[in-house]
Design an enzyme around this catalytic site. Structure first.
Site: not given
Ligand code: GAR
Length: 206
Positions: A95, A110, A112
């Protein structure tokens, strides 16, 4: 036009970072340059992706630094050292305080993994988002790219893309489809939109 200097914040696998690096290599992030990767996790595979692409990286761990203030001070120092003007949160699981986000109004994006305002806010991150979507039985989900302010997942929406839920989906299968069909597409698109806007404003001296 002078490119906008971008820092990408990561915590895990870094597939969204990879999508940004690939977009840059393909000339689709023409208004921006990824100058720094900040990881909240020392073991994140995203750090290997940064190294392979020749992008400098730094680890800033909230746990190791002991306080939110020390954590954010370390990040700010790295951003300053690399002259970063814009931040992309790509799977960043820490955060950021209002004090931090206020320094970069409409300059932090960001991604999401749901269609905000569904399945978002405190406690909705990573695989949990897809678990909740399957539990609720939605037939359509997707991804959202938005600006970041002090409200978790609360900033202005830039792009969204829907993805169909399929019979027998597991959270992992749905997560993969949302990444492939939405996140990896709209995150580089939104990054280019914002980078181009910042570059234009710089050129006009405002
Ligand atoms: C992704 O799906 C992203 O959207 C999510 O975490 C994953 C990271 O994957 N983010 C969240 O949930 C933020 N609230 P990555 O490390 O392979 O990009």
């Amino acid at each position: 036009m002078i490119k906008t200097r971008i820092a990408v914040f990561v915590s895990g696998g870094g597939t969204n970072l990879q999508a940004l690096l690939d977009a840059q290599a393909a000339g689709k992030l023409a208004s921006g340059q990824i100058v720094l990767v900040v990881s909240s996790q020392p073991e994140a595979y995203a750090l290997t992706r940064a190294e392979k692409a020749g992008v400098p990286s730094v680890v800033c761990s909230r746990k190791e630094l002991g306080s939110q203030q020390a954590f954010e001070a370390a990040i700010l120092q790295a951003l300053e050292e690399h002259g970063a003007e814009m931040i992309v949160l790509a799977g960043f699981m820490s955060i950021l305080s209002k004090d931090f986000t206020d320094r970069f109004p409409e300059r932090i994006l960001n991604v999401h993994p749901a269609l905000i305002p569904s399945f978002c806010g405190k406690g909705y991150y990573g695989l949990k988002v897809h678990e909740k979507a399957l539990e609720r039985g939605v037939k359509v989900t997707g991804a959202t790219v938005h600006f970041v302010n002090e409200i978790p997942d609360g900033g202005r929406i830039l792009l969204q893309k829907p993805v169909m839920v399929e019979d027998g989906d597991t959270p992992q299968a749905l997560q993969r489809r949302v990444m492939e069909q939405a996140e990896w597409i709209i995150l580089p698109q939104a990054a280019e939109m914002v980078a181009a806007d910042i570059a234009r404003r710089k050129e006009h001296g405002d």
